[in-house]
Design an enzyme around this catalytic site. Sequence first.
Site, PDB file in Angstrom:
ATOM      1  N   CYS A   1       0.826  -1.201   0.000  1.00  8.11           N
ATOM      2  CA  CYS A   1       0.000   0.000   0.000  1.00  8.11           C
ATOM      3  C   CYS A   1       0.869   1.264   0.000  1.00  8.11           C
ATOM      4  CB  CYS A   1      -0.972  -0.058   1.176  1.00  8.11           C
ATOM      5  SG  CYS A   1      -2.246   1.198   1.200  1.00  8.11           S
ATOM      6  N   HIS A   2       0.826   2.050   1.068  1.00  6.39           N
ATOM      7  CA  HIS A   2       1.667   3.239   1.216  1.00  6.39           C
ATOM      8  C   HIS A   2       3.019   2.900   1.862  1.00  6.39           C
ATOM      9  CE1 HIS A   2      -2.229   5.136   0.543  1.00  6.39           C
ATOM     10  NE2 HIS A   2      -1.599   6.284   0.324  1.00  6.39           N
ATOM     11  N   GLY A   3       3.200   1.652   2.285  1.00  6.23           N
ATOM     12  CA  GLY A   3       4.455   1.211   2.892  1.00  6.23           C
ATOM     13  C   GLY A   3       5.686   1.497   2.031  1.00  6.23           C
TER      14      GLY A   3
ATOM     15  N   TRP B   1       6.544   4.063   0.679  1.00  6.93           N
ATOM     16  CA  TRP B   1       7.107   5.370   1.005  1.00  6.93           C
ATOM     17  C   TRP B   1       8.420   5.208   1.773  1.00  6.93           C
ATOM     18  CZ3 TRP B   1       2.137   8.282   2.901  1.00  6.93           C
ATOM     19  CH2 TRP B   1       1.632   9.089   1.864  1.00  6.93           C
TER      20      TRP B   1
ATOM     21  N   SER C   1      -2.381   5.882  -5.338  1.00  7.44           N
ATOM     22  CA  SER C   1      -2.210   7.297  -4.998  1.00  7.44           C
ATOM     23  C   SER C   1      -0.751   7.694  -4.804  1.00  7.44           C
ATOM     24  CB  SER C   1      -3.029   7.662  -3.755  1.00  7.44           C
ATOM     25  OG  SER C   1      -2.496   7.029  -2.614  1.00  7.44           O
TER      26      SER C   1
END
Length: 186
Positions: free
Chosen positions: A111-113, A115, A133
Amino acid sequence: MPSITSARILILATHGYERSELRVPLEQLTAKGATVKIASLEKAPIKSWDEKNWGDTVNVDLTLEEVRIDEFDALVIPGGQINPDLLRKEQKAVDLVKTFVNSGKTVAAICHGPWLLIEAGAVKGRKATSFTSIKTDMINAGANWRDEAVVTDQGIITSRKPDDLDAFVAKIVEEIEEGRHERRAA
């Protein structure tokens, strides 16, 4: 090559982790016989984000200072918007990710991990995916971004979202059992 039944896996998380993205790997990997520990900024329970509200908590086993990388075979980074955003501002968390990447051990982020993988300099020139996103963030960091459930590049595993968790966990098991991966440093 380590078997998943003897593997030692570290999950790096803090408040605001996507509930399923921590719980599913924790439960499935533990059920397969792995020893799974959770590391965070403090040794206090951390609260999840579950769809639209704060969710339950999970206990933390180790602070970042207590982590000894030689005691683990893999690192898992759950997503959620809050969790990786808070962690990527903490140099100790970024350094931990970079150390795992440089070690050749399995590193998995969903997911956003990713980053945190960006902050650690680990996506440049690699095939990877993420939640849509942050696709532009990944591309700007040099990743060869793909819209696939799970993407692996030399033992670095990335995945998109909770719907992909079964494939994500299966790939973690596969990569751990392959052993260390030869790859360039972050």
